[in-house]
Design a protein around this motif. Structure first.
Motif, short mmCIF file in Angstrom:
data_model
loop_
_atom_site.label_atom_id
_atom_site.label_comp_id
_atom_site.label_asym_id
_atom_site.label_seq_id
_atom_site.Cartn_x
_atom_site.Cartn_y
_atom_site.Cartn_z
N LEU A 78 0.95 -1.34 -0.15
CA LEU A 78 0.08 0.05 -0.03
C LEU A 78 1.01 1.10 -0.02
CD1 LEU A 78 -2.81 -1.07 2.52
CD2 LEU A 78 -3.06 -0.91 0.18
N ASP A 79 0.47 2.35 -0.56
CA ASP A 79 1.40 3.37 -0.83
C ASP A 79 1.04 4.77 -0.13
OD1 ASP A 79 -0.91 4.07 -2.16
OD2 ASP A 79 -0.13 4.02 -4.04
N ALA A 80 0.23 4.92 0.87
CA ALA A 80 -0.02 6.07 1.28
C ALA A 80 -0.05 6.20 2.85
CB ALA A 80 -1.20 6.87 0.90
N PRO A 81 0.45 6.92 3.69
CA PRO A 81 0.20 7.18 5.11
C PRO A 81 -1.15 7.07 5.41
CG PRO A 81 2.04 8.55 4.57
CD PRO A 81 1.23 7.96 3.17
N ILE A 82 -1.56 6.38 6.64
CA ILE A 82 -3.03 6.43 7.16
C ILE A 82 -3.11 6.56 8.68
CG2 ILE A 82 -3.79 5.16 5.35
CD1 ILE A 82 -3.51 2.59 7.34
N TYR A 83 -4.04 6.83 9.15
CA TYR A 83 -4.13 6.85 10.73
C TYR A 83 -5.03 5.91 11.26
CZ TYR A 83 -7.79 10.16 11.20
OH TYR A 83 -9.22 10.77 11.16
N GLY A 84 -4.80 5.50 12.61
CA GLY A 84 -5.80 4.82 13.25
C GLY A 84 -5.99 5.33 14.63
N VAL A 85 -6.84 5.02 15.65
CA VAL A 85 -7.11 5.49 16.74
C VAL A 85 -6.74 4.55 18.05
CG1 VAL A 85 -9.00 6.66 18.48
CG2 VAL A 85 -8.82 6.87 15.82
N LEU A 86 -6.02 5.30 18.90
CA LEU A 86 -5.62 4.33 20.10
C LEU A 86 -6.68 4.65 21.30
CD1 LEU A 86 -1.92 4.93 19.95
CD2 LEU A 86 -3.10 2.93 19.10
N THR A 87 -6.95 3.60 22.03
CA THR A 87 -7.78 3.79 23.29
C THR A 87 -7.08 3.27 24.53
OG1 THR A 87 -9.04 1.62 23.62
CG2 THR A 87 -9.97 3.34 21.96
N ASP A 88 -7.53 3.58 25.82
CA ASP A 88 -6.98 3.12 26.87
C ASP A 88 -6.99 1.68 26.81
OD1 ASP A 88 -9.57 2.90 27.38
OD2 ASP A 88 -9.63 3.83 29.44
N ALA A 89 -8.14 0.95 26.44
CA ALA A 89 -8.15 -0.75 26.34
C ALA A 89 -7.13 -1.37 25.63
CB ALA A 89 -9.67 -1.01 26.14
N MET A 90 -6.31 -0.71 24.95
CA MET A 90 -5.40 -1.32 23.99
C MET A 90 -4.06 -1.13 24.70
SD MET A 90 -5.90 0.59 20.38
CE MET A 90 -7.61 0.47 19.47
N ASN A 160 -9.51 0.18 11.53
CA ASN A 160 -8.54 0.89 12.56
C ASN A 160 -7.17 0.89 12.27
OD1 ASN A 160 -8.24 2.95 14.45
ND2 ASN A 160 -8.22 1.62 15.91
N ALA A 161 -6.85 0.64 11.04
CA ALA A 161 -5.40 0.80 10.52
C ALA A 161 -4.65 -0.48 11.35
CB ALA A 161 -4.87 2.08 10.89
N SER A 162 -5.64 -1.55 11.20
CA SER A 162 -5.04 -2.82 11.90
C SER A 162 -4.53 -2.86 13.35
CB SER A 162 -3.87 -3.52 11.00
OG SER A 162 -4.16 -3.47 9.71
N SER A 163 -4.88 -1.79 14.08
CA SER A 163 -4.27 -1.75 15.40
C SER A 163 -5.02 -2.65 16.24
CB SER A 163 -4.67 -0.28 15.90
OG SER A 163 -3.43 0.01 16.65
N SER A 164 -4.25 -3.18 17.16
CA SER A 164 -4.88 -3.90 18.22
C SER A 164 -4.40 -3.59 19.53
CB SER A 164 -4.34 -5.39 18.06
OG SER A 164 -4.69 -6.36 19.10
N HIS A 165 -3.13 -3.50 19.84
CA HIS A 165 -2.70 -3.05 21.00
C HIS A 165 -1.57 -2.45 21.21
CE1 HIS A 165 -5.19 -6.25 22.33
NE2 HIS A 165 -5.57 -5.82 23.48
N VAL A 166 -0.89 -1.72 22.23
CA VAL A 166 0.21 -0.72 22.18
C VAL A 166 0.93 -1.06 23.58
CG1 VAL A 166 -1.17 1.18 22.97
CG2 VAL A 166 1.18 1.48 21.75
N VAL A 167 2.39 -1.11 23.41
CA VAL A 167 3.15 -0.93 24.67
C VAL A 167 3.97 0.37 24.89
CG1 VAL A 167 5.12 -2.17 25.97
CG2 VAL A 167 3.72 -3.38 24.24
N LEU A 168 3.32 1.24 25.57
CA LEU A 168 3.96 2.55 25.62
C LEU A 168 5.11 2.66 26.61
CD1 LEU A 168 0.36 4.20 26.05
CD2 LEU A 168 2.02 4.27 24.01
N PRO A 169 5.84 3.87 26.18
CA PRO A 169 7.16 3.87 27.03
C PRO A 169 7.03 4.02 28.53
CG PRO A 169 7.02 5.64 25.43
CD PRO A 169 5.67 4.84 25.36
#
Ligand code: OOG
Ligand code: MG
Length: 263
Positions: A78-90, A160-169
């Motif tokens: 895929l060739d263009a930047p996109i965005y998704g949304v992060l929630t606290d549950a992720m 949601n741009a394939s987002s599932s979870h995130v490990v933050l700093p």
């Protein structure tokens, strides 16, 4: 999609993907049955999906940019930047449990924090001035589509741009004039280095990902809320996850973070 029932269609597609996520069930990409789904409509499906999560008590904590590096664009064709949304549950701390996921992958990110938010179309200098903290992050992706294949930007954006979870700093730092494009990001699995890239792989400069995000949001009449976290997009391709793995990201002066993967 037809104009008349557009809003109903958007909400139907959003709950279809929301069900898939909540029940850990793969679905066909949306454009198979709705071939004329365009990018504008796809972002509305994303918004409607996030609204469902917020109605269940989740809180939006920020945004993630995607496809900001050449490596990722090539991996996903895929060739263009996109965005998704992060929630606290992720947000994941320490251990990530695979239960309920479909085909999770992990990738190295740089996270920026904006205490006062960000409105309009700021340039690089304005983003730097507004940024209150920075740190290394890991994003766990998990497409709701069969075999993690979606073939089009509207499909991935709606999901949601394939987002599932995130490990933050664990420790957020102040930028203090330092340049995140010169940080080397190294992803190790069970202590063996598997992926590495400089921060510059992200949009040429990770800060420019935030510039792009602000512009994308402004184009949709939205802005980055106060206290938001922004992931600038992965510097390297994503690695598939399996139970028992320990994944670590070392990011020079930005520090390190890790996550243990369990069944
Ligand atoms: C899309 C999400 C891409 C990134 O950092 O480039 C992304 C995908 O890979 O399915 O999060
Ligand atoms: Mg990412």
């Amino acid at each position: 999609m037809g104009r008349r029932n557009l809003r109903m269609d958007i909400e139907r597609l959003a709950s279809h993907l929301d069900d898939a996520r909540r029940h850990g069930r793969e679905v066909e990409r949306l454009t198979l049955n709705t071939p004329d789904l365009d990018l504008t409509q796809a972002y509305r499906v994303m918004d409607a999906g996030i609204a469902l999560r917020v109605a269940r008590g989740e809180r939006v904590i920020g945004m993630k940019m995607g496809l900001t590096s050449e490596a990722k664009r090539r991996q996903m064709s895929l060739d263009a930047p996109i965005y998704g949304v992060l929630t606290d549950a992720m947000v994941v701390r320490g251990t990530f449990h695979l239960a309920g996921t479909l085909h999770p992958k992990i990738e190295p990110e740089i996270a920026f924090r904006f205490a006062r938010g960000l409105a309009g179309t700021p340039d690089r200098a304005a983003v730097l001035a507004a940024c209150t903290a920075v740190g290394p992050a890991l994003e766990i992706l998990d497409s709701r589509y069969r075999d993690f294949k979606y073939f089009s930007l509207p499909d991935v954006v709606a999901d949601n741009a394939s987002s599932s979870h995130v490990v933050l700093p664990e420790h957020w730092l102040e930028l203090e004039g330092r340049d995140t494009s010169r940080v080397e990001l190294v992803v190790s699995i069970d202590r063996v280095p598997r992926q590495r890239a400089m921060g510059a792989a992200i949009s040429g400069d990770p800060v420019l990902s935030v510039v792009q995000l602000a512009a994308l949001l402004a184009g949709r009449g939205q802005s980055l809320l106060p206290g938001s976290v922004v992931l600038a997009g992965a510097a390297t391709v994503a690695e598939p996850l399996a139970a028992g793995m320990e994944v670590q990201l070392d990011a020079g002066w930005l520090g390190s973070i890790s996550v243990q993967v369990e069944r």
